[in-house]
Design a protein around this motif. Structure first.
Motif, PDB file in Angstrom:
ATOM      1  N   LEU A  61       0.835  -1.203   0.000  1.00  0.00           N
ATOM      2  CA  LEU A  61       0.000   0.000   0.000  1.00  0.00           C
ATOM      3  C   LEU A  61       0.869   1.251   0.000  1.00  0.00           C
ATOM      4  O   LEU A  61       0.595   2.223  -0.708  1.00  0.00           O
ATOM      5  CB  LEU A  61      -0.926  -0.010   1.216  1.00  0.00           C
ATOM      6  N   ARG A  62       1.953   1.218   0.768  1.00  0.00           N
ATOM      7  CA  ARG A  62       2.864   2.362   0.842  1.00  0.00           C
ATOM      8  C   ARG A  62       3.496   2.651  -0.514  1.00  0.00           C
ATOM      9  O   ARG A  62       3.640   3.820  -0.918  1.00  0.00           O
ATOM     10  CB  ARG A  62       3.960   2.109   1.878  1.00  0.00           C
ATOM     11  N   GLY A  64       2.287   1.665  -3.428  1.00  0.00           N
ATOM     12  CA  GLY A  64       1.305   1.753  -4.497  1.00  0.00           C
ATOM     13  C   GLY A  64       1.224   0.514  -5.349  1.00  0.00           C
ATOM     14  O   GLY A  64       0.593   0.533  -6.420  1.00  0.00           O
ATOM     15  N   GLY A  67      -3.895  -1.221  -4.252  1.00  0.00           N
ATOM     16  CA  GLY A  67      -4.809  -0.219  -3.728  1.00  0.00           C
ATOM     17  C   GLY A  67      -6.060  -0.912  -3.240  1.00  0.00           C
ATOM     18  O   GLY A  67      -6.437  -1.974  -3.763  1.00  0.00           O
ATOM     19  N   MET A  89     -12.316   4.397  -4.345  1.00  0.00           N
ATOM     20  CA  MET A  89     -11.342   3.865  -3.402  1.00  0.00           C
ATOM     21  C   MET A  89     -11.959   3.769  -2.003  1.00  0.00           C
ATOM     22  O   MET A  89     -12.870   4.524  -1.657  1.00  0.00           O
ATOM     23  CB  MET A  89     -10.104   4.748  -3.362  1.00  0.00           C
ATOM     24  N   MET A 107     -10.898   1.589   4.994  1.00  0.00           N
ATOM     25  CA  MET A 107     -10.083   1.023   3.934  1.00  0.00           C
ATOM     26  C   MET A 107     -10.126  -0.494   3.932  1.00  0.00           C
ATOM     27  O   MET A 107     -10.137  -1.136   2.879  1.00  0.00           O
ATOM     28  CB  MET A 107      -8.641   1.521   4.049  1.00  0.00           C
ATOM     29  N   SER A 143      -9.860   9.300  -2.265  1.00  0.00           N
ATOM     30  CA  SER A 143      -8.771   8.706  -3.037  1.00  0.00           C
ATOM     31  C   SER A 143      -7.400   9.182  -2.569  1.00  0.00           C
ATOM     32  O   SER A 143      -6.394   8.498  -2.771  1.00  0.00           O
ATOM     33  CB  SER A 143      -8.951   9.009  -4.522  1.00  0.00           C
ATOM     34  N   GLN A 146      -4.810   7.058  -0.515  1.00  0.00           N
ATOM     35  CA  GLN A 146      -3.926   6.082  -1.136  1.00  0.00           C
ATOM     36  C   GLN A 146      -3.140   6.764  -2.268  1.00  0.00           C
ATOM     37  O   GLN A 146      -3.280   6.419  -3.431  1.00  0.00           O
ATOM     38  CB  GLN A 146      -4.733   4.897  -1.663  1.00  0.00           C
ATOM     39  N   PHE A 149      -0.747   4.653  -4.910  1.00  0.00           N
ATOM     40  CA  PHE A 149      -1.473   3.857  -5.900  1.00  0.00           C
ATOM     41  C   PHE A 149      -2.135   4.757  -6.943  1.00  0.00           C
ATOM     42  O   PHE A 149      -1.970   4.562  -8.152  1.00  0.00           O
ATOM     43  CB  PHE A 149      -2.526   2.998  -5.195  1.00  0.00           C
TER      44      PHE A 149
END
Length: 306
Positions: A61-62, A64, A67, A89, A107, A143, A146, A149
């Motif tokens: 996730l960090r 990208g 997502g 998202m 999330m 969005s 994130q 991503f």
């Protein structure tokens, strides 16, 4: 719009949240059911990570590489110009009273999707996007929760020549670097209130980051469609609307128009389903007289109003 937008059409997600799996292609691609799943919500056709532990997911996730996505659809004239692929998202830091999609707040309730799967999906539709002047829109949820991503997808889209649009409250302003902003063609920016007290009452957050993000977009030469949700008794005070207009003036020529979105109750069933107390249970939408007054206020500042 984001989960805070009251204008979005009601969409039903077919998200599976337990564990990780690979989405298999639907075998009946000519059926009405397939068209509904693929074009009007759900995650048909996306591939999800398998066997990732929590640490792997956090790192992906960090960077990208994945997502967390709630749903997606193909639409026209709602989330930007032309025919668009709008991706919703998961995750939002605000708790807007009129939120239509409270099922996007967390999330973890989304489905993890590979970056490569998202890029392949855009590639599949790029001829349609170019023919209609459309493209890819990221909405939510929020969005900007994130950024790696979303910005990597936007970079890939720009390399294909596909138009990009970010639908956001701007509340997470500093999550986006100046380099990330460069790959945004258009921003649907929710200016939810013109004064701090009302903004906090509406969202639980603070107003300043939205203003700064809009000014950063303008400085970078990006186009903005401002969105303002008109709720009688909550956001309709004349001074509040005047303050929204003054904020928009600080964005200069970046603002192409202002969408005044009348409050409606289409999101109420989701609040009930999730057993969340709905603060606007008995609220009504604005009448024609109120909508006209607010439109005149924005027009007096030189803005085109839709």
């Amino acid at each position: 719009m984001s989960s805070t937008g009251a204008d979005s059409h009601e969409r039903t997600a077919t998200v599976e949240t337990a564990g990780f799996h690979t989405t298999t292609p639907h075998m009946l691609k000519t059926s009405k059911q397939y068209a509904s799943q693929t074009l009007m919500g759900g995650l048909s056709g996306f591939e999800s990570p398998i066997g990732m532990d929590r640490r792997d997911r956090i790192e992906a996730l960090r960077t990208g590489d994945i997502g967390f996505v709630h749903s997606w659809d193909i639409n026209t004239s709602v989330d930007g110009p032309g025919t668009r692929m709008t991706v919703f998202m998961s995750g939002c830091p605000l708790r807007c009273q009129y939120c239509q999609n409270p099922d996007t707040w967390k999330m973890r309730d989304g489905q993890p999707v590979y970056l490569e799967a998202m890029i392949k999906k855009i590639d599949r539709y790029q001829d349609l996007f170019k023919a209609t002047g459309g493209g890819i829109t990221f909405s939510g949820g929020e969005s900007m929760m994130q950024p790696a991503f979303v910005s990597r997808v936007f970079r890939a889209a720009k390399e294909m020549g596909v138009h990009t649009c970010l639908d956001t409250s701007g509340f997470l302003n500093r999550n986006y670097t100046d380099a990330m902003i460069e790959d945004i063609d258009l921003c649907l920016l929710d200016v939810k209130s013109g004064d701090e007290e009302t903004y906090h009452r509406v969202t639980g957050g603070v107003l300043a980051p939205t203003i700064e993000f809009g000014q950063r977009l303008a400085a970078a030469g990006k186009k903005i469609w401002v969105r303002f949700v008109l709720v009688p008794g909550l956001t309709d005070a004349e001074e509040n609307v005047e303050n929204v207009a003054r904020i928009c003036e600080t964005f200069g020529d970046a603002v192409e128009h202002i969408d005044v979105l009348p409050f409606h109750q289409l999101g109420r069933p989701k609040w009930h389903e999730l057993r969340i107390p709905y603060p606007l249970e008995d609220a009504k939408g604005p009448d024609a007289k109120l909508r006209a007054r607010v439109a005149r206020q924005f027009e007096a500042h030189g803005f085109k109003v839709y």
